[in-house]
Write a protein that holds these residues in place. Structure first.
Motif, short mmCIF file in Angstrom:
data_model
loop_
_atom_site.label_atom_id
_atom_site.label_comp_id
_atom_site.label_asym_id
_atom_site.label_seq_id
_atom_site.Cartn_x
_atom_site.Cartn_y
_atom_site.Cartn_z
N ASP A 50 -1.42 3.40 -1.93
CA ASP A 50 -2.68 3.26 -1.20
C ASP A 50 -3.56 4.49 -1.38
O ASP A 50 -4.78 4.37 -1.54
N ARG A 108 2.29 4.14 1.10
CA ARG A 108 1.24 5.15 1.24
C ARG A 108 0.88 5.77 -0.09
O ARG A 108 -0.27 6.09 -0.33
N ASN A 166 2.00 12.62 2.39
CA ASN A 166 1.96 11.47 3.30
C ASN A 166 3.15 10.52 3.17
O ASN A 166 3.18 9.50 3.84
#
Length: 63
Positions: free
Chosen positions: A18, A15, A54
């Protein structure tokens, strides 16, 4: 602001890289790693905080 990843906590979900590809990348096994010296460039603070928020393992922290 500076970011770092606790390699022992990282499970390789990806994450961080990304959401913030300018700050994080992946190693040969897919685990997150900080790019460069970890200093967050001006204007990228919110992106860094998004990556921190996240991470499922809470492996990323800001300094």
């Amino acid at each position: 602001m500076k970011v770092q990843i606790d390699a022992e906590r990282c499970q390789g979900h990806g994450r961080c890289y990304d959401l913030a590809p300018g700050l994080f990348g992946d190693d040969d096994e897919g685990y997150g790693q900080v790019l460069g010296d970890g200093l967050v460039p001006p204007g990228q603070e919110q992106t860094a905080r998004l990556a921190v928020a996240n991470c499922p393992e809470r492996a990323i922290e800001t300094l």
